[in-house]
Design an enzyme around this catalytic site. Structure first.
Site, short mmCIF file in Angstrom:
data_model
loop_
_atom_site.label_atom_id
_atom_site.label_comp_id
_atom_site.label_asym_id
_atom_site.label_seq_id
_atom_site.Cartn_x
_atom_site.Cartn_y
_atom_site.Cartn_z
N CYS A 131 0.86 -1.04 -0.04
CA CYS A 131 -0.01 0.10 0.17
C CYS A 131 0.76 1.19 -0.13
O CYS A 131 2.03 1.14 -0.16
CB CYS A 131 -0.95 0.18 1.30
SG CYS A 131 -0.07 0.05 2.62
N ALA A 132 0.35 2.41 0.22
CA ALA A 132 1.05 3.67 0.23
C ALA A 132 2.49 3.58 1.11
O ALA A 132 3.26 3.89 1.09
CB ALA A 132 0.41 4.84 0.23
#
Length: 376
Positions: free
Chosen positions: A73-74
């Protein structure tokens, strides 16, 4: 086995060794389509985190049963939640990318390119998450760093490991896709910082001019870095011939493409400069020079240890950007170009010293792929 954190370094090793890697990317679709972890044996499934908050039942049949799954994810948090759901659903080999895509964007992988004639070596630092390439040239206890990224600890730690002092830092041009670590390295090491003066007319700090005819020496063996004025990507773009063996081309020439002349709004004006540099100036150089660019666009350009290079003579044969007539060339460098790099104007202003964003802001500005070539 449960869920385990895995570092950007370990993921890089998997990508470079061409191991099959299945990635469940839980960022939103826009972020994923803009930029992702790429490699020859990498397979992706992109399902936004919000679709998986209550569990992974809906995607179970799309996931490999008996092999590793890497969740990204980020910044790590969302992928940990999804990773736990996967473990609860019976998946055993679940990994989560430590620090998420932010860390992936910043990781530098050093790889040796070759030796210098009178002792010393040249290394390429591959920023695999962004396609940026920087260089560390060391000889007799001294080093030059070329086109440094802003995560400068990697170079400082490498210098300590090799027991050398960083004496010179230089940028081949004013970068528009990443924030230069040049000034920071100068502050931390006392090195001299060089910039091409034609790219530095608006900079807010002092620097040494990187100009043709003023060679830079490293170590007492006088390994020479000879600047070669090569405009086209920017008006100041300057290549370096190192040790008579290597040609550091900045963003003028890549292995599978050529530089774009439009990142300062000057595509029309600079197309002729770019053609002149590539088709005339570079033609006069030895075909045996090893081209070392400041970026690469595709995983296909990575060699087996992750290095990016090619002989100049081979590029004159194989690189489409070096084999166009004038009309075709002008069209290629001014029409249908990829989108410009994210936040490129702010990045240019940061590199000029006009604005001073904090670390988080700098990280945000750099997220995404490099887009310095005329095609990706």
């Amino acid at each position: 086995m449960g869920m385990k954190l895995i570092s950007a370094k370990e993921v890089t090793e998997k990508v470079l060794s061409n191991n099959a890697l299945f990635i469940l990317d839980v960022r939103n679709e826009d972020a994923f389509s803009d930029w992702k972890i790429e490699g020859k044996q990498v397979e992706h499934l992109n399902v936004p985190y919000f679709d998986l908050i209550d569990g992974v039942d809906e995607i179970v049949d799309k996931l490999p049963k008996n092999s590793e799954i890497l969740v990204v994810c980020a910044k790590q948090g969302s992928s940990e939640m999804v990773g736990e759901h996967l473990v609860d659903a019976g998946f055993e080999d679940v990994f989560v990318l430590e620090g998420g895509m932010k860390t992936w964007s910043e990781y530098l992988n050093p790889v040796k390119i070759g030796d210098l004639k009178d002792g010393g070596s040249i290394y390429q630092f591959v920023r695999i998450g962004k396609g940026c390439l920087s260089y560390f040239i060391e000889s007799n206890g001294e080093a030059i760093v070329v086109d440094s990224t802003r995560t400068i600890d990697a170079y400082i730690d490498f210098a300590k490991e090799k027991n050398v002092t960083i004496k010179h830092v230089l940028d081949t041009h004013l970068h528009a896709d990443h924030i230069s670590g040049g000034r920071l390295l100068q502050e931390r090491t006392g090195a001299t910082y060089y910039l091409p003066p034609k790219d530095a007319e608006e900079v807010q700090f002092s620097y040494e001019p990187l100009v043709e005819g003023k060679d830079i020496s490293v170590g007492n063996t006088k390994v020479k870095a000879e600047p070669l004025y090569s405009p086209g990507h920017t008006i100041g773009s300057t290549s370096l011939v190192v040790d008579g063996q290597y040609l550091l081309t900045g963003d003028i020439l890549f292995v599978e493409s050529i530089g774009r002349p439009d990142l300062a709004g000057k595509a029309g004006d600079w197309a002729d400069d770019l053609r002149n540099t590539l088709y005339d100036k570079y033609k006069q150089l030895s075909d045996e020079l090893i081209v070392l660019p400041a970026h690469y666009g595709n995983a296909s350009e990575l060699g087996k240890n992750g290095q990016v290079h090619a002989k100049l003579g081979d590029l004159f044969e194989k690189n489409a950007g070096l084999n166009m007539d004038e009309k075709e060339f002008r069209r290629a460098v001014s029409e249908n170009l990829p989108p410009q790099p994210n936040a490129y104007q702010e990045i240019r202003e940061t590199n000029m010293g006009k604005i001073t964003p904090n670390n988080d802001e700098q990280s945000e500005m750099e997220i995404g792929p490099n887009r310095c070539a005329i095609h990706g």
